[in-house]
Design a protein around this motif. Structure first.
Motif, mmCIF file in Angstrom:
data_model
loop_
_atom_site.group_PDB
_atom_site.id
_atom_site.type_symbol
_atom_site.label_atom_id
_atom_site.label_comp_id
_atom_site.label_asym_id
_atom_site.label_seq_id
_atom_site.Cartn_x
_atom_site.Cartn_y
_atom_site.Cartn_z
ATOM 1 N N MET A 1 0.832 -1.194 0.000
ATOM 2 C CA MET A 1 0.000 0.000 0.000
ATOM 3 C C MET A 1 0.875 1.256 0.000
ATOM 4 O O MET A 1 0.582 2.212 -0.696
ATOM 5 C CB MET A 1 -0.916 -0.036 1.229
ATOM 6 N N LYS A 2 1.946 1.213 0.795
ATOM 7 C CA LYS A 2 2.837 2.364 0.890
ATOM 8 C C LYS A 2 3.534 2.626 -0.442
ATOM 9 O O LYS A 2 3.688 3.771 -0.861
ATOM 10 C CB LYS A 2 3.863 2.099 1.984
ATOM 11 N N ARG A 3 3.915 1.565 -1.143
ATOM 12 C CA ARG A 3 4.568 1.706 -2.443
ATOM 13 C C ARG A 3 3.630 2.350 -3.450
ATOM 14 O O ARG A 3 4.057 3.161 -4.281
ATOM 15 C CB ARG A 3 5.001 0.347 -2.987
ATOM 16 N N LEU A 4 2.364 1.983 -3.402
ATOM 17 C CA LEU A 4 1.369 2.544 -4.313
ATOM 18 C C LEU A 4 1.232 4.048 -4.105
ATOM 19 O O LEU A 4 1.154 4.809 -5.076
ATOM 20 C CB LEU A 4 0.025 1.845 -4.111
#
Length: 38
Positions: A1-4
């Motif tokens: 989620m953080k990468r997105l």
């Protein structure tokens, strides 16, 4: 989620940079074409 979220922020940054650069180029062309003739 953080990468997105990081990816989305990077893409948004690139798009904003392109839009600002295009706007500046358009403004330069417009000012050159409407300069006063001496």
């Amino acid at each position: 989620m953080k990468r997105l979220l990081v990816l989305a922020a990077a893409i948004a940054g690139v798009l904003l940079y392109r839009k600002a650069h295009e706007s500046e180029a358009r403004k330069t062309v417009w000012s050159n074409s409407t300069d006063q003739v001496e």
